[in-house]
Design an enzyme around this catalytic site. Structure first.
Site, PDB file in Angstrom:
ATOM      1  N   ALA A  13     -84.753  52.099  62.210  1.00 10.63           N
ATOM      2  CA  ALA A  13     -84.994  53.508  62.501  1.00 10.63           C
ATOM      3  C   ALA A  13     -83.701  54.203  62.936  1.00 10.63           C
ATOM      4  O   ALA A  13     -83.376  55.296  62.452  1.00 10.63           O
ATOM      5  CB  ALA A  13     -86.051  53.641  63.595  1.00 10.63           C
ATOM      6  N   GLU A  38     -76.024  49.550  70.416  1.00  7.45           N
ATOM      7  CA  GLU A  38     -76.908  48.428  70.099  1.00  7.45           C
ATOM      8  C   GLU A  38     -76.651  47.275  71.052  1.00  7.45           C
ATOM      9  O   GLU A  38     -75.529  46.789  71.166  1.00  7.45           O
ATOM     10  CB  GLU A  38     -76.691  47.990  68.637  1.00  7.45           C
ATOM     11  N   CYS A  48     -88.087  41.413  58.518  1.00  8.65           N
ATOM     12  CA  CYS A  48     -89.165  41.017  57.594  1.00  8.65           C
ATOM     13  C   CYS A  48     -88.785  39.764  56.801  1.00  8.65           C
ATOM     14  O   CYS A  48     -89.651  39.010  56.358  1.00  8.65           O
ATOM     15  CB  CYS A  48     -89.463  42.162  56.620  1.00  8.65           C
ATOM     16  N   TRP A 466    -110.225  47.024  32.881  1.00 13.76           N
ATOM     17  CA  TRP A 466    -110.427  47.851  34.083  1.00 13.76           C
ATOM     18  C   TRP A 466    -109.636  47.194  35.209  1.00 13.76           C
ATOM     19  O   TRP A 466    -109.857  46.018  35.517  1.00 13.76           O
ATOM     20  CB  TRP A 466    -111.895  47.874  34.496  1.00 13.76           C
TER      21      TRP A 466
HETATM   22  C1  FAD Z   1     -90.935  38.391  61.557  1.00 11.88           C
HETATM   23  C2  FAD Z   1     -91.153  39.814  61.192  1.00 11.88           C
HETATM   24  C3  FAD Z   1     -91.591  40.138  59.914  1.00 11.88           C
HETATM   25  C4  FAD Z   1     -91.789  41.462  59.566  1.00 11.88           C
HETATM   26  N1  FAD Z   1     -92.219  41.756  58.303  1.00 11.88           N
HETATM   27  C5  FAD Z   1     -92.424  43.049  57.953  1.00 11.88           C
HETATM   28  C6  FAD Z   1     -92.828  43.381  56.631  1.00 11.88           C
HETATM   29  O1  FAD Z   1     -92.988  42.496  55.768  1.00 11.88           O
HETATM   30  N2  FAD Z   1     -93.011  44.693  56.320  1.00 11.88           N
HETATM   31  C7  FAD Z   1     -92.809  45.698  57.237  1.00 11.88           C
HETATM   32  O2  FAD Z   1     -92.970  46.884  56.904  1.00 11.88           O
HETATM   33  N3  FAD Z   1     -92.401  45.412  58.508  1.00 11.88           N
HETATM   34  C8  FAD Z   1     -92.212  44.124  58.871  1.00 11.88           C
HETATM   35  N4  FAD Z   1     -91.782  43.826  60.151  1.00 11.88           N
HETATM   36  C9  FAD Z   1     -91.601  44.915  61.125  1.00 11.88           C
HETATM   37  C10 FAD Z   1     -90.207  45.534  61.032  1.00 11.88           C
HETATM   38  O3  FAD Z   1     -89.227  44.545  61.101  1.00 11.88           O
HETATM   39  C11 FAD Z   1     -90.048  46.531  62.167  1.00 11.88           C
HETATM   40  O4  FAD Z   1     -91.070  47.492  62.047  1.00 11.88           O
HETATM   41  C12 FAD Z   1     -88.701  47.229  62.157  1.00 11.88           C
HETATM   42  O5  FAD Z   1     -87.656  46.327  62.374  1.00 11.88           O
HETATM   43  C13 FAD Z   1     -88.660  48.295  63.256  1.00 11.88           C
HETATM   44  O6  FAD Z   1     -87.415  48.901  63.257  1.00 11.88           O
HETATM   45  P1  FAD Z   1     -86.896  49.674  64.537  1.00 11.88           P
HETATM   46  O7  FAD Z   1     -85.542  50.172  64.191  1.00 11.88           O
HETATM   47  O8  FAD Z   1     -87.919  50.653  64.994  1.00 11.88           O
HETATM   48  O9  FAD Z   1     -86.862  48.580  65.701  1.00 11.88           O
HETATM   49  P2  FAD Z   1     -86.043  47.205  65.816  1.00 11.88           P
HETATM   50  O10 FAD Z   1     -85.791  46.631  64.484  1.00 11.88           O
HETATM   51  O11 FAD Z   1     -86.768  46.394  66.825  1.00 11.88           O
HETATM   52  O12 FAD Z   1     -84.650  47.678  66.428  1.00 11.88           O
HETATM   53  C14 FAD Z   1     -84.551  48.179  67.727  1.00 11.88           C
HETATM   54  C15 FAD Z   1     -83.159  47.882  68.229  1.00 11.88           C
HETATM   55  O13 FAD Z   1     -82.962  48.565  69.459  1.00 11.88           O
HETATM   56  C16 FAD Z   1     -82.134  47.757  70.286  1.00 11.88           C
HETATM   57  N5  FAD Z   1     -82.323  48.219  71.663  1.00 11.88           N
HETATM   58  C17 FAD Z   1     -83.487  48.268  72.358  1.00 11.88           C
HETATM   59  N6  FAD Z   1     -83.281  48.782  73.575  1.00 11.88           N
HETATM   60  C18 FAD Z   1     -81.955  49.086  73.658  1.00 11.88           C
HETATM   61  C19 FAD Z   1     -81.142  49.652  74.669  1.00 11.88           C
HETATM   62  N7  FAD Z   1     -81.659  50.028  75.851  1.00 11.88           N
HETATM   63  N8  FAD Z   1     -79.823  49.810  74.416  1.00 11.88           N
HETATM   64  C20 FAD Z   1     -79.294  49.443  73.224  1.00 11.88           C
HETATM   65  N9  FAD Z   1     -80.027  48.886  72.224  1.00 11.88           N
HETATM   66  C21 FAD Z   1     -81.340  48.726  72.437  1.00 11.88           C
HETATM   67  C22 FAD Z   1     -82.635  46.346  70.014  1.00 11.88           C
HETATM   68  O14 FAD Z   1     -81.647  45.394  70.333  1.00 11.88           O
HETATM   69  C23 FAD Z   1     -82.939  46.396  68.519  1.00 11.88           C
HETATM   70  O15 FAD Z   1     -81.873  45.937  67.729  1.00 11.88           O
HETATM   71  C24 FAD Z   1     -91.553  42.493  60.522  1.00 11.88           C
HETATM   72  C25 FAD Z   1     -91.117  42.166  61.806  1.00 11.88           C
HETATM   73  C26 FAD Z   1     -90.917  40.849  62.148  1.00 11.88           C
HETATM   74  C27 FAD Z   1     -90.443  40.524  63.528  1.00 11.88           C
END
Ligand code: FAD
Length: 480
Positions: A13, A38, A48, A466
């Site tokens: 995100a 980060e 994923c 179908w």
């Molecule tokens: C094993 C696994 C399999 C998955 N498979 C799928 C799939 O097949 N399909 C799908 O759609 N989704 C899947 N997901 C979900 C997907 O990976 C997550 O929805 C996605 O990574 C979310 O992205 P994000 O950026 O919101 O959060 P994250 O990827 O969790 O990133 C958040 C980041 O913020 C950092 N952070 C947090 N707090 C702080 C702070 N205070 N200061 C600095 N840094 C900070 C963390 O270190 C982290 O790197 C899977 C997840 C896992 C764990």
């Protein structure tokens, strides 16, 4: 005037937002500097893909990195790894950050206060961890681990490929998609696998479809225990343990936790930002946080990804609708892009979530694919729909073709409007991505009659004449 965007969390995100904000600002002639912070040493990786790396399908953790830190920096983003944001002052528009690297990565090694014009919270989610997964000192129990980050993936790979004391038995706790993917990884690494889950396997499906997944896991050689909750853990010799659930006991050399996730919003909560029932942040459909009366930070804070709750698409996908916590990468990327566009002066909207998801279990000579979109029967009934539903069995290709495998399709519709509400699929190869057709139909408010009549592709290797989803919609439409 140069505006500053501070991004907290540099994965899906956060970095989608950072790049989109730069693109939109450039297109609009605005000057924007982006500082992305980060906590870990990784950025823009595919969580994923971690189960497939652990299973041996993906050669290295590096292969899961979509964009490296250097690539982000080359695009003009000031990305600081090993840097944690410890506090936000929304009224002053500042964040306090700490360099965790001790100065090794070029940081100061200390703390710093940085001002922002726009703040994007993309802090993700924590894996749910039961109390028994930690020792009395708060340390993780050896061999018991969740799977969330690349570092977790490395821990798992190390443990499963250990030649010193190779694990023989693995327990997976939780029967959702991460549980299934870790059961696959364990089985493919030669372990005896037990999967323990509170309800039916794949709780995001109706139980009758979840039962079909369970039957396939059992056929693959996985011992599946449903309706059981692990309530205790005994450590044997530091390398293996015994889990207990309501009097039943399971020996395990390794235990994978697949119990879901909860939003990581402690930082936001400490700053007084409002949270929803699931503990997630509450952005609107522009991914902007709404300030309450008396809050003087209006307009400056945005949020995207797993740290947020979202609106369901079925009731409009925006403020006033039902809120859900659906932490998926597909939403994190889209929400990040919407936030980045808007904070740089554009006007983009996130359209809501249907909960469209796919997964697969492949091992022990069995491949089962799963797809789902829209509410389950129970969720639809709770949302006030008068649900009619039906399960049909068909094949993924014409029955006489070698690639044909069984597929079960459950369709849910609203009795009054005949609108398609949800579709769940369980079957062999060629099953799961058919859910996208259903997701488009629900997204655009089609009735089961309209879906049954759509012009979809047919040739024997790909489909019966179908399409299976159309067959199910047609049969349901004929019912009333
Ligand atoms: C094993 C696994 C399999 C998955 N498979 C799928 C799939 O097949 N399909 C799908 O759609 N989704 C899947 N997901 C979900 C997907 O990976 C997550 O929805 C996605 O990574 C979310 O992205 P994000 O950026 O919101 O959060 P994250 O990827 O969790 O990133 C958040 C980041 O913020 C950092 N952070 C947090 N707090 C702080 C702070 N205070 N200061 C600095 N840094 C900070 C963390 O270190 C982290 O790197 C899977 C997840 C896992 C764990």
């Amino acid at each position: 005037v140069v505006e500053r965007l501070v991004v907290v969390g540099a994965d899906a995100a956060g970095m989608s937002a950072a790049h989109q904000a730069l693109r939109t600002a450039a297109a609009r002639g605005r000057e924007l500097e982006v500082l992305a912070l980060e906590r870990s040493g990784h950025t823009s990786y595919s969580a994923c893909g971690i189960p497939y790396w652990v299973a041996g399908d993906v050669p290295s953790g590096d292969a899961l990195v979509a964009r490296t830190a250097d690539q982000h920096r080359a695009a003009g983003i000031d990305l600081r790894l090993h840097t944690v944001v410890e506090a936000i002052d929304p009224a002053a528009g500042t964040v306090d950050l700490r360099d965790l690297s001790g100065g090794r990565t070029g940081g100061t090694g200390g703390t710093e206060r940085v001002g922002y014009d726009h703040l994007l919270l993309a802090t993700g989610a924590h894996p749910v961890e039961p109390a028994w997964a930690r020792t009395a000192d708060g340390e993780p129990v050896p061999g018991v681990h969740a799977v969330r980050s690349l570092d977790d993936g490395a821990v798992w790979l190390d443990r499963l490929t250990s030649t010193d004391r190779p694990p023989r038995t693995g327990v997976v706790v939780g029967g959702g998609y991460i549980g299934l993917e870790m059961a696959e990884a364990f089985l493919r690494r030669g372990l005896e696998v037990t999967l323990v889950t509170r309800g039916e396997v794949m709780g995001s499906l109706d139980p009758d479809l979840g039962a079909r997944v369970r039957e396939q896991l059992v056929a693959a050689g996985v011992t599946v225990v449903t309706g059981a909750e692990i309530d205790d853990l005994e450590l044997d010799d530091g390398h293996s343990c015994c889990l207990a659930a309501g009097g039943r006991r399971f020996d395990a050399d390794v235990v994978a936790l697949g119990l879901g996730a909860r939003p990581e919003t402690e930082l936001a909560a400490a700053a007084g930002l409002p949270l929803g029932d699931s503990g997630g942040l509450l952005p609107d459909d522009r991914q902007q946080l709404t300030a309450g009366p008396g809050d003087d930070w209006a307009g400056s804070i945005w949020a995207a990804g797993d740290c947020c709750e979202s609106y369901t698409r079925l009731d409009g996908g925006r403020r006033g609708g039902i809120r859900v916590f659906v932490p998926l990468g597909t939403h994190a990327n889209k929400q990040g892009r919407v936030a980045g566009e808007n904070l740089a002066g554009g006007d983009a909207r996130f359209g809501g979530v249907l909960g469209t998801a796919v997964t697969r279990f492949s091992g022990g000579g069995v491949t089962v694919e799963i797809g789902r979109t829209g509410p389950t029967s129970a969720q639809a009934a709770a949302a006030g729909y008068d649900v009619v539903s039906l399960v049909t069995e068909s094949t993924t290709a014409s029955g006489y073709m070698p690639e044909a495998s069984p597929i079960a399709v459950k369709v849910l519709a609203d009795r009054g409007t005949r609108r398609l509400l949800g579709v769940q699929l369980v079957g062999g190869p060629g099953t799961a991505k058919r859910v996208d057709l259903a997701a488009v139909a629900i997204w655009t408010s089609q009735t089961v009659d309209e879906v049954a009549g759509m012009d979809l592709a047919y040739a024997p290797p790909f489909s019966p004449v179908w399409d299976p989803v159309q067959i199910a919609c047609r049969r349901l439409a004929d019912r009333w």
